[in-house]
Design an enzyme around this catalytic site. Structure first.
Site, PDB file in Angstrom:
ATOM      1  N   LYS A  25     -11.582   0.649  -1.158  1.00 51.85           N
ATOM      2  CA  LYS A  25     -11.090   1.988  -0.640  1.00 51.85           C
ATOM      3  C   LYS A  25      -9.789   2.422  -1.385  1.00 51.85           C
ATOM      4  CE  LYS A  25      -8.661   4.091   2.328  1.00 51.85           C
ATOM      5  NZ  LYS A  25      -8.462   5.074   1.600  1.00 51.85           N
ATOM      6  N   GLU A  53       1.464  -5.346  -1.450  1.00 46.08           N
ATOM      7  CA  GLU A  53       2.451  -4.930  -2.576  1.00 46.08           C
ATOM      8  C   GLU A  53       2.854  -3.560  -2.047  1.00 46.08           C
ATOM      9  OE1 GLU A  53       3.168  -6.474  -5.313  1.00 46.08           O
ATOM     10  OE2 GLU A  53       1.905  -7.866  -5.202  1.00 46.08           O
ATOM     11  N   CYS A  76       5.996   2.969  -7.809  1.00 41.43           N
ATOM     12  CA  CYS A  76       6.701   2.046  -6.913  1.00 41.43           C
ATOM     13  C   CYS A  76       8.208   1.179  -7.644  1.00 41.43           C
ATOM     14  CB  CYS A  76       5.914   0.954  -6.208  1.00 41.43           C
ATOM     15  SG  CYS A  76       4.725   0.192  -7.493  1.00 41.43           S
ATOM     16  N   GLU A 121      12.675   4.752   0.974  1.00 44.42           N
ATOM     17  CA  GLU A 121      11.843   5.189  -0.289  1.00 44.42           C
ATOM     18  C   GLU A 121      11.385   6.834  -0.095  1.00 44.42           C
ATOM     19  OE1 GLU A 121       7.892   3.668  -0.694  1.00 44.42           O
ATOM     20  OE2 GLU A 121       8.367   3.348  -2.641  1.00 44.42           O
TER      21      GLU A 121
HETATM   22  P1  NDP Z   1      -0.182   4.357   1.995  1.00 46.36           P
HETATM   23  O1  NDP Z   1       0.369   3.029   2.541  1.00 46.36           O
HETATM   24  O2  NDP Z   1      -0.109   5.631   2.829  1.00 46.36           O
HETATM   25  O3  NDP Z   1      -1.781   4.201   1.582  1.00 46.36           O
HETATM   26  C1  NDP Z   1      -2.357   3.217   0.734  1.00 46.36           C
HETATM   27  C2  NDP Z   1      -3.740   2.965   1.100  1.00 46.36           C
HETATM   28  O4  NDP Z   1      -3.951   2.413   2.245  1.00 46.36           O
HETATM   29  C3  NDP Z   1      -4.760   4.413   0.893  1.00 46.36           C
HETATM   30  O5  NDP Z   1      -5.971   4.071   0.321  1.00 46.36           O
HETATM   31  C4  NDP Z   1      -4.674   4.493   2.456  1.00 46.36           C
HETATM   32  O6  NDP Z   1      -5.760   5.523   2.703  1.00 46.36           O
HETATM   33  C5  NDP Z   1      -4.841   3.272   3.059  1.00 46.36           C
HETATM   34  N1  NDP Z   1      -4.324   3.262   4.454  1.00 46.36           N
HETATM   35  C6  NDP Z   1      -3.665   3.961   5.198  1.00 46.36           C
HETATM   36  N2  NDP Z   1      -3.720   3.614   6.357  1.00 46.36           N
HETATM   37  C7  NDP Z   1      -4.286   2.375   6.646  1.00 46.36           C
HETATM   38  C8  NDP Z   1      -4.715   1.504   7.685  1.00 46.36           C
HETATM   39  N3  NDP Z   1      -4.015   1.844   8.829  1.00 46.36           N
HETATM   40  N4  NDP Z   1      -5.562   0.579   7.324  1.00 46.36           N
HETATM   41  C9  NDP Z   1      -5.953   0.460   6.169  1.00 46.36           C
HETATM   42  N5  NDP Z   1      -5.925   1.384   4.962  1.00 46.36           N
HETATM   43  C10 NDP Z   1      -4.766   2.361   5.466  1.00 46.36           C
HETATM   44  O7  NDP Z   1       0.525   4.634   0.536  1.00 46.36           O
HETATM   45  P2  NDP Z   1       0.221   5.769  -0.432  1.00 46.36           P
HETATM   46  O8  NDP Z   1      -1.113   6.139  -0.829  1.00 46.36           O
HETATM   47  O9  NDP Z   1       1.124   6.934   0.212  1.00 46.36           O
HETATM   48  O10 NDP Z   1       1.017   5.269  -1.471  1.00 46.36           O
HETATM   49  C11 NDP Z   1       2.567   4.973  -1.504  1.00 46.36           C
HETATM   50  C12 NDP Z   1       3.226   3.855  -1.356  1.00 46.36           C
HETATM   51  O11 NDP Z   1       2.593   3.077  -2.155  1.00 46.36           O
HETATM   52  C13 NDP Z   1       4.458   4.072  -1.805  1.00 46.36           C
HETATM   53  O12 NDP Z   1       5.379   3.438  -0.658  1.00 46.36           O
HETATM   54  C14 NDP Z   1       4.749   2.963  -2.956  1.00 46.36           C
HETATM   55  O13 NDP Z   1       5.883   2.312  -3.087  1.00 46.36           O
HETATM   56  C15 NDP Z   1       3.567   2.107  -2.604  1.00 46.36           C
HETATM   57  N6  NDP Z   1       3.285   1.349  -3.895  1.00 46.36           N
HETATM   58  C16 NDP Z   1       3.447   0.130  -4.093  1.00 46.36           C
HETATM   59  C17 NDP Z   1       3.096  -0.395  -5.257  1.00 46.36           C
HETATM   60  C18 NDP Z   1       3.431  -2.155  -5.706  1.00 46.36           C
HETATM   61  O14 NDP Z   1       2.837  -2.598  -6.431  1.00 46.36           O
HETATM   62  N7  NDP Z   1       4.423  -2.570  -4.936  1.00 46.36           N
HETATM   63  C19 NDP Z   1       2.582   0.314  -6.413  1.00 46.36           C
HETATM   64  C20 NDP Z   1       2.202   1.611  -6.060  1.00 46.36           C
HETATM   65  C21 NDP Z   1       2.705   2.125  -4.854  1.00 46.36           C
HETATM   66  P3  NDP Z   1      -5.735   7.264   2.666  1.00 46.36           P
HETATM   67  O15 NDP Z   1      -4.438   7.382   1.558  1.00 46.36           O
HETATM   68  O16 NDP Z   1      -6.913   7.498   2.379  1.00 46.36           O
HETATM   69  O17 NDP Z   1      -4.974   7.709   4.089  1.00 46.36           O
END
Ligand code: NDP
Length: 480
Positions: free
Chosen positions: A173, A248, A282, A384
């Site tokens: 997803k 991650e 990130c 963050e």
């Molecule tokens: P989110 O945690 O909001 O979402 C990440 C993914 O998880 C999306 O596909 C989201 O779906 C999905 N998701 C949200 N809630 C749930 C749930 N309860 N169960 C399962 N899946 C869920 O992060 P963002 O998309 O806002 O991304 C930004 C964040 O990602 C920042 O904190 C950044 O630091 C981190 N990040 C970390 C990296 C790393 O390698 N450590 C690399 C890149 C980013 P949807 O968006 O469709 O709601």
């Protein structure tokens, strides 16, 4: 209107819910596609297809799987311009950046893991003269991959490539904010001859479709990249089910500048580390610590560099800062700038929303912003923000800066700028960070372990670490 449909068992499907989510181009504010709002029924269908496909896919030789995945990688190269434009329209990042980083890296992810599986080795342990052990690694079965919006196709392929290469079938997803390139990628998989059911992509909201993936009994492992709060929710659901988990998560990364550096050269790289991709990586260095005796000179050079991060239409060549991914994210960033002022900070440059003219007059743009005068313990320096906002702080000695750098709950990445290489090693070893760059930033070798300490994650991706995560080890002990 383009409909972003699910890719299940090798074909495209409307969501069983018959519901769609509006997909907005953040540079223009316009709705340009509708995204499937999938639910548990769609995830069930995807898992069933993946389960059916698993015996045949895992039974192929590594060379056969490699050939198919290399064909998928080549398809990305053939559709380079289309994918780059789609990533920019969906995410808001400058088109040149999609072309320089996102799409080449997606192509490389597939090629890297497709060929890595041809060069693995396994362990053997001789217990005594008559007993020897060897390790066998098998794919897990059906696995779930959930990815975020900041580097959409880049991080999507970073997960699915090792999962598939290791012989698993995948239910994936992408973020509902940026689903377009993974939707286009589905067609490339069909064209490349990926067997039906091996990869299934379901679109929808995290709390609905993502949650259904995490909860599904037949999904053996979850590889997740996203925010720390979401990671905690996922861990709470998946851990009692004894699923393998790779998380991650977020970061609040320190950039440490010592007093022996070339000031102008370093300022250029420090600005790049803070503001590339609108600060929505990130790994971006959002807390900049500078040695007291060069602080003023460095600050002047840094402000000059930041002003080069021209905000504009992502399609225009000179644009260095594109749109923020969504209005909600833009509002969050602006609220942190307000908070920084309340906490006693001074905005040195930027600080405001940018209203462009023409095509982008309704887009979500924020000036690259630098703030000084904040304590390293304040909220702006602890939480963050994930946008083009960084703070600048002086330090007097190594102990002080190490303590401040380690003072957040995060531990993802850090960069150290220093000519004294012995000092750089010492500081690197003491930073609580999964990745430390010395005199560089975002230099990535796909073989190296990638991931964070503390609240930045659990486990490591990349190279053999990723293949280990997506396989189960078995020891066979033979007496002869
Ligand atoms: P989110 O945690 O909001 O979402 C990440 C993914 O998880 C999306 O596909 C989201 O779906 C999905 N998701 C949200 N809630 C749930 C749930 N309860 N169960 C399962 N899946 C869920 O992060 P963002 O998309 O806002 O991304 C930004 C964040 O990602 C920042 O904190 C950044 O630091 C981190 N990040 C970390 C990296 C790393 O390698 N450590 C690399 C890149 C980013 P949807 O968006 O469709 O709601």
């Amino acid at each position: 209107m383009l409909h972003i449909r699910n890719y299940i068992n090798g074909t495209f499907h409307d969501p069983q819910t018959h519901e769609w989510i509006e997909n907005i181009n953040p540079a223009t504010g316009e709705i340009f596609a509708l995204v499937a709002r999938s639910g548990a029924g769609d995830v069930d269908a995807a898992v069933a297809a993946a389960t059916d496909a698993f015996p045949q896919w895992s039974g192929l030789t590594s060379k056969q799987r490699s050939d198919i995945l290399l064909r998928v990688s080549k398809k990305i190269a053939e559709h380079f311009d289309e994918l780059a434009r789609a990533e920019t329209d969906d995410n808001g990042k400058p088109l040149w950046l999609s072309k320089a980083i996102d799409i080449p890296r997606a192509e490389a992810n597939l090629a890297f893991f497709a060929t890595e599986i041809l060069h693995t080795e396994t362990a053997a342990h001789v217990t005594d003269n008559h007993v020897f052990n060897y390790t066998v690694r098998s794919p897990l079965g059906v696995v779930g991959c959930i990815s975020p919006w900041n580097l959409p196709l880049y991080l999507f392929t970073w997960k699915i490539a090792p999962a598939l290469a290791a012989g698993n079938c995948v239910v994936a997803k992408p973020s509902e904010l940026t689903p377009l390139t993974s939707f286009l990628f589905s067609q490339l998989c069909i064209d490349a001859g990926l067997p039906p059911g091996v990869l299934n992509i379901v679109h929808g909201l995290g709390a609905e479709c993502g949650d259904a993936i995490v909860k599904h009994r037949d999904i053996k492992a979850i590889s997740f990249t996203g925010g720390t709060v979401t990671g905690r929710t996922i861990a709470a659901t998946a851990a009692p089910m004894f699923k393998k988990l790779s998380l991650e998560l977020g970061g609040k990364n320190p950039t440490i500048v010592f007093d022996d550096v070339d000031i102008h050269h370093t300022a250029r790289h420090v600005a790049r580390a803070a503001y590339t991709n609108q600060g929505e990586i990130c790994l971006c260095g959002s807390r900049i610590f500078v040695a007291q005796n060069i602080y003023k000179e460095f600050r002047t050079a840094l402000i000059e560099e930041i002003r080069r991060f021209v905000v504009g239409d992502p399609l225009d060549e000179p644009t260095k800062t594109g749109a923020i991914v969504s209005k909600a994210q833009m509002d969050k960033i602006l609220s942190y700038i307000d908070l920084a002022i309340q906490e006693g900070g001074t905005v040195l440059t930027g600080g405001k929303r940018v209203m462009l003219k023409g095509r982008c007059s309704n887009g979500f743009f924020v000036e690259p912003t630098l703030i000084e005068g904040l304590d390293s313990k304040c909220r702006v320096n602890q939480e963050e923000i994930f946008g083009p906002v960084a703070t600048l702080m002086p330090f007097s000695d190594d102990e002080e800066v190490i303590e401040a750098a380690n003072s957040t709950s995060y531990g993802l990445a850090a960069s150290v700028w220093c000519r004294d290489i012995s000092r750089a090693h010492k500081v690197a070893h003491r930073l609580e960070s999964g990745i430390v760059w010395v005199n560089c930033w975002l230099v990535r070798d796909l073989r190296t372990p990638f991931g964070g300490m503390k609240n930045s994650g659990v486990g490591r991706e990349g190279g053999v670490e990723a293949l280990r995560f997506f396989t189960e080890a078995k020891n066979v002990c033979v007496q002869f």
